[in-house]
Write a protein that holds these residues in place. Sequence first.
Motif, PDB file in Angstrom:
ATOM      1  N   PHE A 131       0.940  -1.249   0.050  1.00 20.48           N
ATOM      2  CA  PHE A 131       0.195   0.031   0.027  1.00 20.48           C
ATOM      3  C   PHE A 131       0.766   1.179   0.149  1.00 20.48           C
ATOM      4  CE2 PHE A 131      -2.949  -3.227   1.474  1.00 20.48           C
ATOM      5  CZ  PHE A 131      -4.150  -3.069   1.091  1.00 20.48           C
ATOM      6  N   ASN A 132       2.224   1.188   0.206  1.00 23.37           N
ATOM      7  CA  ASN A 132       3.163   2.339   0.306  1.00 23.37           C
ATOM      8  C   ASN A 132       2.642   3.324   1.141  1.00 23.37           C
ATOM      9  OD1 ASN A 132       5.400   3.932  -0.265  1.00 23.37           O
ATOM     10  ND2 ASN A 132       4.187   4.685  -2.264  1.00 23.37           N
ATOM     11  N   CYS A 133       2.217   3.071   2.310  1.00 30.77           N
ATOM     12  CA  CYS A 133       1.879   3.911   3.484  1.00 30.77           C
ATOM     13  C   CYS A 133       2.790   3.887   4.701  1.00 30.77           C
ATOM     14  CB  CYS A 133       0.591   3.347   3.863  1.00 30.77           C
ATOM     15  SG  CYS A 133       0.444   1.829   4.490  1.00 30.77           S
ATOM     16  N   ALA A 134       2.298   4.858   5.489  1.00 28.25           N
ATOM     17  CA  ALA A 134       3.296   5.172   6.654  1.00 28.25           C
ATOM     18  C   ALA A 134       3.112   4.113   7.587  1.00 28.25           C
ATOM     19  CB  ALA A 134       2.934   6.370   7.030  1.00 28.25           C
ATOM     20  N   PHE A 135       2.164   3.596   8.234  1.00 32.30           N
ATOM     21  CA  PHE A 135       1.985   2.571   9.088  1.00 32.30           C
ATOM     22  C   PHE A 135       1.209   1.568   8.721  1.00 32.30           C
ATOM     23  CE2 PHE A 135       1.579   7.300  10.489  1.00 32.30           C
ATOM     24  CZ  PHE A 135       2.901   7.207  11.178  1.00 32.30           C
ATOM     25  N   CYS A 136       1.208   0.316   9.335  1.00 32.11           N
ATOM     26  CA  CYS A 136       0.676  -0.833   9.099  1.00 32.11           C
ATOM     27  C   CYS A 136       0.551  -1.635  10.407  1.00 32.11           C
ATOM     28  CB  CYS A 136       0.968  -1.862   8.134  1.00 32.11           C
ATOM     29  SG  CYS A 136       0.042  -3.112   7.812  1.00 32.11           S
ATOM     30  N   PHE A 137      -0.371  -2.322  11.192  1.00 28.39           N
ATOM     31  CA  PHE A 137      -0.531  -3.000  12.500  1.00 28.39           C
ATOM     32  C   PHE A 137      -1.629  -3.907  12.317  1.00 28.39           C
ATOM     33  CE2 PHE A 137      -2.705   1.014  13.585  1.00 28.39           C
ATOM     34  CZ  PHE A 137      -3.825   0.422  13.870  1.00 28.39           C
ATOM     35  N   ILE A 138      -1.412  -4.996  13.135  1.00 30.31           N
ATOM     36  CA  ILE A 138      -2.496  -5.741  13.804  1.00 30.31           C
ATOM     37  C   ILE A 138      -2.588  -5.736  15.066  1.00 30.31           C
ATOM     38  CG2 ILE A 138      -3.268  -8.268  13.803  1.00 30.31           C
ATOM     39  CD1 ILE A 138      -1.363  -8.891  11.556  1.00 30.31           C
ATOM     40  N   ALA A 139      -3.813  -5.384  15.533  1.00 24.13           N
ATOM     41  CA  ALA A 139      -4.184  -4.800  16.927  1.00 24.13           C
ATOM     42  C   ALA A 139      -5.417  -5.582  17.279  1.00 24.13           C
ATOM     43  CB  ALA A 139      -4.393  -3.274  16.987  1.00 24.13           C
ATOM     44  N   PHE A 140      -5.507  -5.653  18.635  1.00 21.74           N
ATOM     45  CA  PHE A 140      -6.469  -6.237  19.465  1.00 21.74           C
ATOM     46  C   PHE A 140      -6.806  -5.484  20.539  1.00 21.74           C
ATOM     47  CE2 PHE A 140      -4.150  -9.666  17.783  1.00 21.74           C
ATOM     48  CZ  PHE A 140      -5.020 -10.574  16.951  1.00 21.74           C
ATOM     49  N   VAL A 141      -8.395  -5.408  20.670  1.00 20.03           N
ATOM     50  CA  VAL A 141      -9.054  -4.263  21.546  1.00 20.03           C
ATOM     51  C   VAL A 141      -9.207  -4.826  22.765  1.00 20.03           C
ATOM     52  CG1 VAL A 141     -10.845  -2.608  21.642  1.00 20.03           C
ATOM     53  CG2 VAL A 141      -9.882  -3.132  19.187  1.00 20.03           C
ATOM     54  N   GLY A 177     -10.431  -7.504  17.126  1.00 26.76           N
ATOM     55  CA  GLY A 177      -9.282  -6.780  16.675  1.00 26.76           C
ATOM     56  C   GLY A 177      -9.441  -5.990  15.321  1.00 26.76           C
ATOM     57  N   THR A 178      -8.232  -5.603  14.993  1.00 22.83           N
ATOM     58  CA  THR A 178      -8.404  -4.849  13.502  1.00 22.83           C
ATOM     59  C   THR A 178      -6.909  -4.954  12.775  1.00 22.83           C
ATOM     60  OG1 THR A 178      -7.316  -2.923  14.502  1.00 22.83           O
ATOM     61  CG2 THR A 178      -9.774  -2.982  14.295  1.00 22.83           C
ATOM     62  N   PHE A 179      -7.015  -4.973  11.625  1.00 23.74           N
ATOM     63  CA  PHE A 179      -6.095  -5.026  10.615  1.00 23.74           C
ATOM     64  C   PHE A 179      -5.903  -3.499   9.863  1.00 23.74           C
ATOM     65  CE2 PHE A 179      -3.927  -5.137   6.420  1.00 23.74           C
ATOM     66  CZ  PHE A 179      -2.666  -5.737   6.786  1.00 23.74           C
ATOM     67  N   CYS A 180      -5.144  -2.757  10.370  1.00 21.18           N
ATOM     68  CA  CYS A 180      -5.087  -1.236   9.736  1.00 21.18           C
ATOM     69  C   CYS A 180      -3.936  -0.831   9.023  1.00 21.18           C
ATOM     70  CB  CYS A 180      -5.158  -0.417  11.118  1.00 21.18           C
ATOM     71  SG  CYS A 180      -6.815  -0.545  12.125  1.00 21.18           S
ATOM     72  N   LEU A 181      -4.219   0.304   8.199  1.00 23.34           N
ATOM     73  CA  LEU A 181      -3.393   0.790   7.264  1.00 23.34           C
ATOM     74  C   LEU A 181      -3.381   2.431   7.609  1.00 23.34           C
ATOM     75  CD1 LEU A 181      -4.266  -1.372   4.194  1.00 23.34           C
ATOM     76  CD2 LEU A 181      -1.832  -1.424   5.336  1.00 23.34           C
ATOM     77  N   LEU A 182      -2.449   2.956   7.846  1.00 26.86           N
ATOM     78  CA  LEU A 182      -2.484   4.491   8.155  1.00 26.86           C
ATOM     79  C   LEU A 182      -1.481   5.372   7.338  1.00 26.86           C
ATOM     80  CD1 LEU A 182      -3.491   2.900  11.004  1.00 26.86           C
ATOM     81  CD2 LEU A 182      -3.455   5.250  11.825  1.00 26.86           C
ATOM     82  N   ASP A 183      -1.788   6.469   7.150  1.00 29.26           N
ATOM     83  CA  ASP A 183      -0.939   7.426   6.462  1.00 29.26           C
ATOM     84  C   ASP A 183      -0.907   8.737   6.931  1.00 29.26           C
ATOM     85  OD1 ASP A 183       1.172   7.912   4.516  1.00 29.26           O
ATOM     86  OD2 ASP A 183      -0.072   7.187   2.750  1.00 29.26           O
TER      87      ASP A 183
END
Length: 792
Positions: free
Chosen positions: A41-51, A126-132
């Motif tokens: 995705f050529n993005c700044a952040f990527c993570f797998i998180a649990f709430v 949880g979530t799979f997230c991509l952030l920029d």
Amino acid sequence: MSSPKEINETVRLTELYQLEILDTEKEEYFEALVDLGLSAFNCAFCFIAFVDSDRLWFKAKRGFEVREVPRDLSICSHTIQHQQPHVINDCLEHPVFRTNPLVLGSPWIRAYLGIPISSVSGNNIGTFCLLDDTARIWTKTEVTVAIALAKLVEHSLVERALKAKESNELNSKQQQNYNNQGLGSWKNTAHGGQIELSPSMEKWLNLSQTPVVQASWFNNLPIEEDRKMVEKARLERDGIAFTYRVCLPSGDIVRFEEQVYDSGNADDIRLFGLVKKISDPSLETLHPEIAADPGNLPRMEPNLDLKKFPKSFLRETVKGRLALDHQGLITGLASADDNEFTKLKQKESFIDLLYGEDQETFSKILNQCLGSNTPSEAWVRLNFQDENSTWLRMALCPKKGFTAFKKPSVIASFTAMINKSSSVQKSIFDENLLNLTGTLAKVGGWYYHLESGSLKTTEILREVLGSNKDSLNSIFHLSSILSKLSGRNIAVLFIECINNRKPASLEFESLGQHDKKKWFRMMIRPSISDDGVPMGLYGSIVDISETRRMEQGLEKNLLTYNLIVDNLTDGLVEIDSSLNVSFVNRNAKALLQKDKELFVHAMPLNELIPDLDKNQFAALLENVNQVGFSKSVEQFVGFIKRWISLRVFRSGTGYTILIKDITKRKNQSSDLYMLNSAIEQIREVIMVTNDIRKTKDPFGLLYVNSAFETFVGQGRDKWLGRNPYHLIHGRIPTRHYRQLLVGFLSRQKILVKTEYEINPGHKMPCDILISPFLDTARNAPCFLIVFRVFEN
């Protein structure tokens, strides 16, 4: 922003904790997924998180260093409230998140794409997230690929859940004490009179098979010093944790930490409690001034004074054990966790303490237990002149080794039921089963309880019978109405069903609205106790009017019948008991190439079908004479050069033969056999998988050829249906693995030249081809995977 107060929050957190994934070390599988997300995705952040309850914990991450953030600040706490992807192109323009500290400050989130990750039961954990850090428009293709990556995380969680379940079952005895991730829950019913408990709460409160208790009993569990504080905290329902002590019916003290929520609806009075057990009874002391018994006396110690008084012991103890002699006299008492019995000098009769109607029943079960020297179970009520008698579920186990000088005796382990509804299966028909019967019947259901004489009916049944609840209140009224409709004495049918302990059925007709005739089928089944004693009858009525009308229409209209047969088969032949042909329909004549003018009415069957195997057909008819029909038999007819399938049915004094032309299927099977044989000769490993994005089924292998066994060293059957990820990941360089994974997600044809690790330390050069194709037979997208290994 405040923490969510969804009704399923308790279940969601419990399932998350059962995975035992929080605060664990890095795992290569999750690290590879976030690496792929960052590069794809050529993005700044990527993570797998649990709430968690109060935090967002990162299992794998790229672009920042923190391990967790407060849940109130995370956008993911909103993402898990929905099943769809959460897409934000610019957080500064979002009405909710434009003032979020993570947007206005480090890490300066601008664009957000979050995919909820579901547990096995479908709750978002949880979530799979991509952030920029710059605003961007997330394309439809990017959202689709992100969903596929989140699905890979869910596949891994399924395996983790299975391993956690096996581990819990293996170590269940060692984990009976406090578990800092163990959770219980409770909620009150809509009318507020009862409390529903989770299995953990049942266990902590020493209950057995008691998921529903009286609200008054539950609210009085906190000790007197803590009760007002607990009442106030539960009324505030703000989710803030508070700690209190509970005095169990056994006299033990435990300490709980609790959070209480509401449903968020002003018209809904239900509350939901999330409970942690933070101490064991052995860590707390019981003060004699806490909670007095009905006689205003100090509560007795179960291990001391209480055992001197059997009546008080049985009243105050939820779980315990009794030692009974052959006459039912109490010779010893013990709590549920005591290893030894306290002997009683003054032996009191346990039978005399029971409700009058249960004394004879218990005496009979006790004698059977001693006579057969086998364990037994009994349900009895204690008679303490209470408003509601206390039920005991007792397991009787005979003691071994008695002689002529030592009379037989039993050890009786009992569990007291807090409310009478818990023992509904003993004497009162379960309303849920009645409703289930009505639902399955599509029309209505009823139940008659023998001991009480009560008759329960569904509203739909009363509508069908044209009766109201007042006029249909006994088995005699039901029998009278059904007897008039069916013309039979239904009371006799009821009695036979009870005496024979077997189900029965009856069909009858009735006039419906506008004098339209209707047909019904009534099914009756006896309700039998564990001892084999009939407890009652339950029944259901099915409207079979459409089926009956269809049957009548087919019987009256032979032409319609023939048309249906012509459409369903390629031919119909009728023969008599001497195997002479009595009728051939037009389809069979065309298939067998018999001209109408040349057809002789009484010709033998072997002249109509010359290639028929006489011995095989004779054996077929023997089976038809026994069961009324045969399985399909395939036959090649030489003179027409076609394959046909024969199926024979008993018909009057002769037989009916249905013929199907299966030549096309036979030719296709031959072609497929030749194709499969050719594939098996290829040395390359050939695998076929389904498309992870286009199916709800687990991602796995659909086909592998025989070269696979030599390549992997394992049988093909063991790998069919399994995820092929284990055959690739870790065996080839990471950069090549990512190329292949991108091919899967984007449905592109990719050829990768790489090295494959056959055994540890033994790598061989190989080509791996991934090519998408469409399975036209199933109309399902698939992938072809080919391994070509080159010897050094």
